[in-house]
Design a protein around this motif. Structure first.
Motif, PDB file in Angstrom:
ATOM      1  N   ALA A  82       0.966  -0.944   0.079  1.00 34.73           N
ATOM      2  CA  ALA A  82       0.025  -0.296  -0.373  1.00 34.73           C
ATOM      3  C   ALA A  82       1.446   1.309  -0.253  1.00 34.73           C
ATOM      4  O   ALA A  82       0.447   2.351  -0.459  1.00 34.73           O
ATOM      5  CB  ALA A  82      -0.783   0.219   0.990  1.00 34.73           C
ATOM      6  N   GLY A  83       1.737   0.963   0.912  1.00 35.16           N
ATOM      7  CA  GLY A  83       2.665   2.105   0.728  1.00 35.16           C
ATOM      8  C   GLY A  83       3.992   2.665  -0.645  1.00 35.16           C
ATOM      9  O   GLY A  83       4.231   4.056  -1.091  1.00 35.16           O
ATOM     10  N   ALA A  84       4.166   1.192  -1.054  1.00 34.16           N
ATOM     11  CA  ALA A  84       4.278   1.574  -2.601  1.00 34.16           C
ATOM     12  C   ALA A  84       3.548   2.320  -3.461  1.00 34.16           C
ATOM     13  O   ALA A  84       3.444   3.332  -4.284  1.00 34.16           O
ATOM     14  CB  ALA A  84       5.516  -0.156  -2.805  1.00 34.16           C
ATOM     15  N   SER A 127      15.529   7.017   3.398  1.00 33.61           N
ATOM     16  CA  SER A 127      14.743   5.564   3.338  1.00 33.61           C
ATOM     17  C   SER A 127      13.842   5.966   2.241  1.00 33.61           C
ATOM     18  O   SER A 127      13.204   6.598   2.205  1.00 33.61           O
ATOM     19  CB  SER A 127      15.265   4.596   3.995  1.00 33.61           C
ATOM     20  OG  SER A 127      13.787   5.656   5.423  1.00 33.61           O
ATOM     21  N   SER A 128      13.683   3.988   2.108  1.00 28.74           N
ATOM     22  CA  SER A 128      11.882   4.519   0.591  1.00 28.74           C
ATOM     23  C   SER A 128      11.105   4.583   1.895  1.00 28.74           C
ATOM     24  O   SER A 128      10.924   4.366   3.257  1.00 28.74           O
ATOM     25  CB  SER A 128      12.090   2.645   0.303  1.00 28.74           C
ATOM     26  OG  SER A 128      11.074   2.840  -0.397  1.00 28.74           O
ATOM     27  N   PRO A 129       9.895   5.519   1.044  1.00 32.71           N
ATOM     28  CA  PRO A 129       8.444   5.309   2.472  1.00 32.71           C
ATOM     29  C   PRO A 129       7.673   4.272   2.594  1.00 32.71           C
ATOM     30  O   PRO A 129       7.498   4.324   3.976  1.00 32.71           O
ATOM     31  CB  PRO A 129       8.307   6.845   1.449  1.00 32.71           C
ATOM     32  CG  PRO A 129       8.712   6.645   0.144  1.00 32.71           C
ATOM     33  CD  PRO A 129      10.364   6.395  -0.340  1.00 32.71           C
ATOM     34  N   LEU A 130       8.247   3.144   1.218  1.00 31.66           N
ATOM     35  CA  LEU A 130       7.472   2.222   1.548  1.00 31.66           C
ATOM     36  C   LEU A 130       7.842   1.214   3.058  1.00 31.66           C
ATOM     37  O   LEU A 130       6.957   0.467   3.355  1.00 31.66           O
ATOM     38  CB  LEU A 130       6.929   1.154   0.296  1.00 31.66           C
ATOM     39  CG  LEU A 130       8.157   0.093   0.261  1.00 31.66           C
ATOM     40  CD1 LEU A 130       8.289  -0.627   0.909  1.00 31.66           C
ATOM     41  CD2 LEU A 130       8.780   0.771  -0.957  1.00 31.66           C
ATOM     42  N   MET A 131       9.712   1.428   2.797  1.00 38.87           N
ATOM     43  CA  MET A 131       9.674   0.393   3.992  1.00 38.87           C
ATOM     44  C   MET A 131       9.125   1.883   5.756  1.00 38.87           C
ATOM     45  O   MET A 131       8.479   0.824   6.077  1.00 38.87           O
ATOM     46  CB  MET A 131      10.989   0.743   4.377  1.00 38.87           C
ATOM     47  CG  MET A 131      11.757   0.082   5.262  1.00 38.87           C
ATOM     48  SD  MET A 131      11.450  -2.055   5.297  1.00 38.87           S
ATOM     49  CE  MET A 131      12.054  -2.215   3.515  1.00 38.87           C
ATOM     50  N   ALA A 132       9.244   2.710   5.431  1.00 39.66           N
ATOM     51  CA  ALA A 132       8.364   3.463   6.671  1.00 39.66           C
ATOM     52  C   ALA A 132       6.580   2.500   7.363  1.00 39.66           C
ATOM     53  O   ALA A 132       6.157   2.189   7.971  1.00 39.66           O
ATOM     54  CB  ALA A 132       8.703   5.364   6.654  1.00 39.66           C
ATOM     55  N   CYS A 133       6.323   2.330   5.881  1.00 44.33           N
ATOM     56  CA  CYS A 133       5.123   2.623   6.422  1.00 44.33           C
ATOM     57  C   CYS A 133       4.986   0.657   6.392  1.00 44.33           C
ATOM     58  O   CYS A 133       3.840   0.242   7.585  1.00 44.33           O
ATOM     59  CB  CYS A 133       4.108   1.955   4.795  1.00 44.33           C
ATOM     60  SG  CYS A 133       3.877   3.978   3.635  1.00 44.33           S
TER      61      CYS A 133
END
Length: 384
Positions: A63-65, A270-276
């Protein structure tokens, strides 16, 4: 030729039984690994709570990606700090009880931010001799005077602190020592930091998510406060099941790192999807008492199963259960015998551990079963 020296040096590594081997996994991180087409029970991973392949994290990452894309495009201080990063920093501060946190791409980078930013020439670092390589390298980068003290030896540390006349002092230690599995005496370290007006840097890479109330970490485990003189580093690629790290501290401390820490300022965010994914992970850590209970039960099973055998475990209350063998070649031989039996246990040798203390590092996960641990115990008994 200068190139020929590398060949000779590699031959020397082989002769000493210290050659490392890079294995490629053909399945997601979990208790069952696939390597070269073989399925193995893996006792290698630091995925202590079994979150690396947790569906809730995967769903959050996907979902973050879709919402935020894959890359951040820039450093945090230019245009690479997204809403999920900010939300994760707030969530980590709330969860751990600190005023503010700061995200990093790796724990290595976080440690290289803390030490050189707080102390330098004319200052002194007091470092446990078994600290992680990232702390050792960070201390060297700081150019401060480095004082090593024997592992968990508070008497020697106190003498070193009392004898030092530098302007600023910094004590640094792992909270859980990754190759021994034992704990630093954090209450004693904190008392010494108070007495001698020193910073106290705690690397809780292997304690965050596993120890403390609802997995809040080693400081929570010991009931220590979020003091302004303490700098807390936790990693997010072990018990949290994803990637990255964070530093927690006072508002002033974190703002100083934002302004001066080179490994924060001069790298892509870092990738925002990782934070999600990590926002979902913190929820599961907080709700993960059953997972932590499973870890404790498996460690007790392993220790009871090997009691009275050749294989004596170090006194570890954590998910890291090391079996010291000593000789490099013998340690590799036993690891290879286990691998042939479908059990993947890493052989840890110098320079990761001191010479003469080569070991098998059994790393437990909440997703291991009693049957898996029993299989490891039986195989080790066969290899006595």
């Amino acid at each position: 030729m200068i190139y020929d020296q590398l060949t000779q040096d590699l031959a020397a590594i082989d002769q000493a039984g210290l050659r490392r081997r890079l294995r490629t996994l053909e399945a997601p991180c979990g208790p069952l690994a696939r390597v070269d087409g073989r399925e193995l029970i893996s006792f290698c991973s630091n995925d202590y709570l079994g979150l690396a392949s947790e569906p809730a994290l995967i769903k959050a990452a996907v979902a973050g990606a879709r919402q935020w894309g894959v890359g951040s495009g820039s450093s945090h201080l230019v245009s690479g700090h997204f809403a999920p990063h900010a939300a994760l920093e707030r969530r980590l501060a709330e969860f751990t009880g600190w005023p503010r946190t700061l995200l990093f791409s790796t724990g290595f980078m976080a440690n290289q931010a803390i030490l050189p930013t707080l102390v330098g020439r004319g200052d002194a670092i007091f470092s446990d001799e078994l600290n992680h390589a990232s702390l050792i390298d960070a201390a060297r980068l700081s150019r401060a005077e480095i004082n090593r003290f024997p592992h968990n030896d508070m008497a020697t540390l106190e003498k070193q602190l009392a004898a030092s006349t530098v302007r600023r002092k910094l004590i640094v230690a792992d909270a859980v020592f990754s190759m021994d599995g034992d704990l630093a005496p954090l209450p004693e370290l904190f008392a010494l930091a108070e007495r001698h007006d020193a910073w106290l840097v705690i690397d809780d890479a292997h304690g965050f998510g596993v120890l403390g109330e609802h997995g809040r970490g080693s400081l929570s485990h010991f009931g220590l406060p979020a003091s302004p003189r303490v700098i807390y580093m936790g990693t997010l690629g072990k018990a949290a099941g994803a990637a990255g790290a964070f530093v927690a501290g006072s508002e002033t401390l974190i703002e100083w790192l934002v302004q001066r820490a080179r490994s924060y300022i001069f790298t892509t965010g870092s990738s925002p999807l990782m934070a999600c994914a990590l926002l979902a992970s913190i929820d599961l850590i907080e709700q993960g008492d059953a997972r932590r209970q499973q870890l404790h039960a498996l460690a007790a099973q392993l220790r009871a199963g090997l009691d009275g055998t050749r294989w004596q475990l170090l006194p570890s209350p954590t998910a890291v259960q090391p079996i010291v063998i000593g000789d490099n070649r013998e340690t590799v031989r036993v690891a290879e015998e286990l691998f042939a039996r479908g059990l993947w246990v890493p052989a840890i040798r110098p320079p990761t551990v001191p010479a003469g203390t080569a070991r098998l590092r059994v790393s437990l996960s909440a997703t291991h079963t009693e049957a898996m641990v029993a299989q490891l115990v039986d195989a080790l008994k066969e290899l006595q």
